[in-house]
Design an enzyme around this catalytic site. Structure first.
Site, PDB file in Angstrom:
ATOM      1  N   CYS A  87       0.657  -1.080   0.088  1.00 46.66           N
ATOM      2  CA  CYS A  87       0.029   0.091   0.131  1.00 46.66           C
ATOM      3  C   CYS A  87       0.752   1.384   0.163  1.00 46.66           C
ATOM      4  O   CYS A  87       0.432   2.209  -0.280  1.00 46.66           O
ATOM      5  CB  CYS A  87      -0.897  -0.160   1.236  1.00 46.66           C
ATOM      6  N   HIS A 141      -3.641   7.211   2.188  1.00 53.83           N
ATOM      7  CA  HIS A 141      -3.771   5.868   1.655  1.00 53.83           C
ATOM      8  C   HIS A 141      -5.260   5.440   2.352  1.00 53.83           C
ATOM      9  O   HIS A 141      -5.591   5.661   3.450  1.00 53.83           O
ATOM     10  CB  HIS A 141      -2.781   4.830   2.069  1.00 53.83           C
ATOM     11  N   ASN A 200     -10.234  -0.093  -0.278  1.00 57.09           N
ATOM     12  CA  ASN A 200      -8.721  -0.034  -0.131  1.00 57.09           C
ATOM     13  C   ASN A 200      -8.177  -0.735  -1.549  1.00 57.09           C
ATOM     14  O   ASN A 200      -8.463  -1.975  -1.752  1.00 57.09           O
ATOM     15  CB  ASN A 200      -8.146  -0.893   1.246  1.00 57.09           C
TER      16      ASN A 200
END
Length: 327
Positions: A122, A254, A284
């Protein structure tokens, strides 16, 4: 005269298939897994996500986002002299040829430009952007495509409701260009491999082939680490840039979990109105989440030229980092 790098264009792409919480809950119920829209929203802030069709590859999403970034920057594909793709879901098992090389080919770039993938999960886009910034400042490259692209739907265990409801697919890209004006003001990268087991790919190996390899996450452990690390690295970046949190116009974190995002903004003493959030509709999307959110806020007019934008992420590895950019 000093040489800098500046974001000249942004682009993003979501695969057409949108899956709401209710639709996902119905799918899981068919396998005896119970969940609900209320359960997912209350824990993550996610209402929907997008999944790539079986015929799509990560490179396809990356190419679509890249074309939009190139158009926004007023460049042709042949103007690019470096491609950096951040992904944990490359086109090929084993990671080669790199997804960046596949993207180069699909864009029709024949100039021999360098191309490589970055694997920091990520945090990948932040890693890629920081590396590209350094290469531009060194004088080695002038026009760089930095891409975050993921198809996480293919590495999810749909029998584990604590993880499968969180992730989605998509891609985001920026054109980072050599400039005489400051653009990337500062960037900081970190990792701590001792936490590698709290967010990882689990699977048994037999005859050299990974079997039943799915994403695993200890959500509570990640949450505890993430908030403190994100606030700390943002502070590092502000210090390196000689700025204060009050100088930040937008926080583009993020898009992992709305509670992590809000807690980080609070620690930075930034009002939530200054935080760009897409997690409710995108879920996500790992390395793709920051450039996708950045592109959305640029295109809807929130982020304007001259704004200071803080981008930060944590990811498996355990990795984390932040970049402060003047648009």
């Amino acid at each position: 005269m000093n040489l800098y790098s500046k974001i000249a264009g942004t682009g993003s792409y979501l695969p057409p298939k949108r899956v709401t919480n209710d639709e996902l809950a119905a799918q899981l119920a068919a396998d005896g897994i119970e969940t609900s829209d209320e359960w997912i929203v209350s824990r993550s802030g996610i209402s929907a996500r997008h999944y790539a069709d079986a015929a799509m590859q990560t490179s396809d999403l990356a190419v679509a986002a890249s074309k939009r970034a190139l158009e926004a920057a007023g460049l042709q594909a042949g103007d690019i002299d470096l491609i950096v793709v951040a992904t944990s879901t490359p086109d090929f098992f084993g990671g080669f040829p790199s997804t960046a090389c596949v993207v180069q080919n699909k864009l029709g770039i024949k100039n021999g430009c360098a191309a490589f993938d970055v694997q920091a999960v990520c945090s990948g886009f932040v890693y890629g952007l920081t590396v590209a910034d350094a290469l531009i400042k060194s004088g080695a490259h002038k026009n760089v495509l930095v891409i975050g692209a993921e198809i996480f739907s293919r590495i999810l265990d749909f029998k584990d409701r604590t993880t499968c409801v969180l992730f989605g697919d998509g891609a985001g890209a920026v054109v980072l260009q050599a400039s005489r004006e400051p653009g990337i003001l500062a960037g900081k990268l970190h990792a701590d491999g001792s936490y590698g087991d709290i967010l990882c790919m689990r699977g048994s190996r037999a005859d050299g082939v990974v079997r039943d390899a799915f994403l695993y996450m200890d959500g509570q452990a990640v949450f505890k680490l993430a908030v403190g690390l994100l606030a700390a690295v943002a502070g590092e970046v502000l210090s390196a840039a000689g700025l204060e949190s009050t100088d930040v116009d937008w926080l583009v974190p993020h898009q992992a979990n709305i509670r992590i995002m809000q807690s980080t903004a609070k620690k930075l003493k930034l009002p939530l109105e200054k935080m760009v959030s897409t997690v409710d509709q995108h879920g996500n999307t790992s390395a793709a989440s920051i450039p996708m959110a950045l592109d959305l806020a640029v295109r809807d007019g929130r982020i304007k030229a001259g704004h200071n934008v803080m981008m930060e992420a944590v990811g498996g590895g355990f990795t984390w980092g932040a970049v402060l950019a003047r648009m």
